[in-house]
Design a protein around this motif. Structure first.
Motif, PDB file in Angstrom:
ATOM      1  N   ARG A 189      -6.188  -0.791   0.052  1.00 57.95           N
ATOM      2  CA  ARG A 189      -6.590  -0.249   1.409  1.00 57.95           C
ATOM      3  C   ARG A 189      -7.739  -1.357   2.021  1.00 57.95           C
ATOM      4  O   ARG A 189      -7.892  -1.630   2.984  1.00 57.95           O
TER       5      ARG A 189
ATOM      6  N   ARG B 122       0.757   4.005  -2.979  1.00 53.14           N
ATOM      7  CA  ARG B 122       0.476   5.256  -2.625  1.00 53.14           C
ATOM      8  C   ARG B 122       1.521   6.288  -3.088  1.00 53.14           C
ATOM      9  O   ARG B 122       1.195   7.499  -3.837  1.00 53.14           O
TER      10      ARG B 122
ATOM     11  N   ASP C  82      -6.686   9.335  -0.977  1.00 52.78           N
ATOM     12  CA  ASP C  82      -6.327  10.005  -0.034  1.00 52.78           C
ATOM     13  C   ASP C  82      -7.028  11.379   0.276  1.00 52.78           C
ATOM     14  O   ASP C  82      -6.705  12.327   0.984  1.00 52.78           O
TER      15      ASP C  82
ATOM     16  N   SER D 200      -8.511   0.092   6.932  1.00 50.79           N
ATOM     17  CA  SER D 200      -7.863   1.244   7.650  1.00 50.79           C
ATOM     18  C   SER D 200      -6.284   1.062   7.415  1.00 50.79           C
ATOM     19  O   SER D 200      -5.696  -0.134   7.258  1.00 50.79           O
ATOM     20  N   ALA D 201      -5.561   2.129   7.206  1.00 48.58           N
ATOM     21  CA  ALA D 201      -4.093   1.958   7.227  1.00 48.58           C
ATOM     22  C   ALA D 201      -3.593   3.192   7.539  1.00 48.58           C
ATOM     23  O   ALA D 201      -4.053   4.205   8.046  1.00 48.58           O
TER      24      ALA D 201
ATOM     25  N   ARG E  62      -7.297   2.102  -3.527  1.00 49.73           N
ATOM     26  CA  ARG E  62      -8.246   1.752  -2.875  1.00 49.73           C
ATOM     27  C   ARG E  62      -8.434   0.171  -2.760  1.00 49.73           C
ATOM     28  O   ARG E  62      -8.910  -0.175  -1.617  1.00 49.73           O
TER      29      ARG E  62
ATOM     30  N   LEU F 260       0.714  -1.320  -0.086  1.00 41.85           N
ATOM     31  CA  LEU F 260      -0.050   0.136  -0.095  1.00 41.85           C
ATOM     32  C   LEU F 260       0.952   1.328   0.209  1.00 41.85           C
ATOM     33  O   LEU F 260       0.567   2.105  -0.506  1.00 41.85           O
TER      34      LEU F 260
ATOM     35  N   HIS G 292      -6.544  -4.529   3.312  1.00 46.05           N
ATOM     36  CA  HIS G 292      -5.777  -3.980   4.382  1.00 46.05           C
ATOM     37  C   HIS G 292      -6.758  -4.012   5.720  1.00 46.05           C
ATOM     38  O   HIS G 292      -6.323  -3.533   6.710  1.00 46.05           O
TER      39      HIS G 292
END
Length: 391
Positions: free
Chosen positions: A130, A27, A199, A136-137, A127, A23, A133
């Motif tokens: 995320r 990003r 984000d 939440s990250a 996304r 992730l 994951h």
């Protein structure tokens, strides 16, 4: 060496660590695509299409492509293989068009449209990671800063000669393939971010943020991203003598937009973030009085810091669960259409008037900050009179 407790599965710990790393990298790549579009397309527009809104025509087309791709893609539930194929295809088209920039007249608009769609695909990839994951990250501020460094390193001094465009073409294809390789085998769906981009850092502010005057500073700071990023190539030329070189000037502007958010991420939350943003906006208006390009550069840096503080505080509020979750707009293309229109108007104004046009934009942002600061002061004064002190 301390043994792993029996109730903790080492494989699960390693798996979560790998997911977090994937992730983080995704990003950073997505942010490099987002910031790189502003940097390179603005420069290419000034070099190849200077008569089209002062060179901002390509950036406007890119923003329109993002809005159109978002309106189309959000209707689907992307599966990993389809999203991987889209990423690779868009990266190949955008990268190949940039590499063939000198050999085809349609290469530049084709690269611009494909790059816009690639930004949306990168957002869906982030996304999906995320969601894998658990929804939440960690904060995206550090990978965003890494993506800014990568975009700045590729853009160099914003001198987009054919060799630099070809370098970006290779970078786009590589970033798209990297995002495709990072994708997990899950269905990628859109989340609740109002911008529907990674984000929640896309330009603009929700109309709800303008309902209370005390919220105007954060809304104005969010809007400030558009003139700052759109004018970055020309500002680098104007302010290069002050900063030492166009490359240094562009680095300073990107740093102002991300380093305060990074510091806010590492430190304790601000007690009064709205007041801090308002003060930065007002300060940006005051430093406009500095002579020559120094005043304009100082205002851009201070207002970039205001955006950074507002964005960093929004991220902390969302992670703490204190920020309201907003539904996706029914017309997701509308904000991008208005942003593209603003970029065109700004480009024409800068082309016709020069630095005073940008100075006027920063003065308006400072005025909104001053009004918001007054509203915050009045509200705090009224609250102090109505609510007695515990002592």
């Amino acid at each position: 060496m301390r043994d792993t407790p029996a109730h903790i599965d080492p494989g699960r710990v390693v798996g979560r660590s790998h997911a977090a790393l994937r992730l983080w990298v995704a990003r950073a790549l997505a942010w490099s695509l987002w910031l790189g579009g502003w940097l390179l397309l603005g420069t290419l527009g000034r070099q190849h299409l200077p008569g089209l809104a002062g060179g901002q025509g390509l950036v406007a087309l890119w923003l329109l492509a993002i809005g159109l791709a978002l309106a189309m893609a959000r209707r689907w539930h992307w599966r990993a293989r389809a999203l991987q194929a889209a990423l690779v295809l868009l990266g190949a088209v955008a990268g190949g068009a940039l590499i063939a920039l000198d050999r085809s007249r349609v290469a530049l608009p084709l690269a611009t449209v494909a790059w816009g769609a690639l930004v949306v695909a990168a957002s869906f990839a982030v996304r999906a990671l995320r969601l894998s994951h658990g929804g939440s990250a960690a904060s995206p501020v550090a990978p965003a800063a890494a993506g800014a460094v990568l975009a700045w390193a590729l853009a160099g001094g914003l001198n987009a000669m054919p060799a630099a465009a070809a370098q970006w073409g290779v970078a786009l294809a590589a970033a798209a393939c990297g995002l495709a390789a990072l994708l997990p085998r899950v269905t990628a769906t859109h989340g609740a971010c109002r911008s529907s981009l990674f984000d929640c850092a896309s330009a603009g502010a929700s109309p709800a943020h303008w309902r209370r005057v005390a919220d105007w500073p954060q809304a104005a700071a969010a809007l400030g991203m558009v003139p700052m990023m759109a004018s970055l190539p020309v500002m680098a030329d104007w302010c290069g003598a002050q900063a030492g070189s166009p490359s240094t000037a562009s680095a300073a502007h990107l740093g102002a937009m991300l380093l305060p958010a990074l510091a806010l991420h590492l430190a304790a939350p601000l007690r009064r973030p709205a007041m801090a943003v308002a003060l930065l906006l007002v300060l940006g208006g005051l430093v406009l009085r500095l002579p020559g390009a120094a005043g304009l550069m100082a205002a851009a840096l201070v207002h970039g810091a205001a955006w950074s503080v507002a964005w960093g505080d929004m991220l902390k509020a969302r992670r703490a669960g204190s920020a309201p979750r907003q539904a996706l707009p029914s017309r997701p293309w509308a904000p991008w259409l208005s942003t593209a229109g603003f970029v065109l108007v700004l480009g024409v104004a800068v082309d016709q008037v020069g630095p005073p046009a940008l100075a006027a934009v920063h003065a308006v942002l400072a005025g909104l900050g001053l009004i918001g600061l007054a509203a915050i002061g009045l509200r705090r004064g009224w609250h102090a009179e109505v609510v007695p002190s515990p002592s």
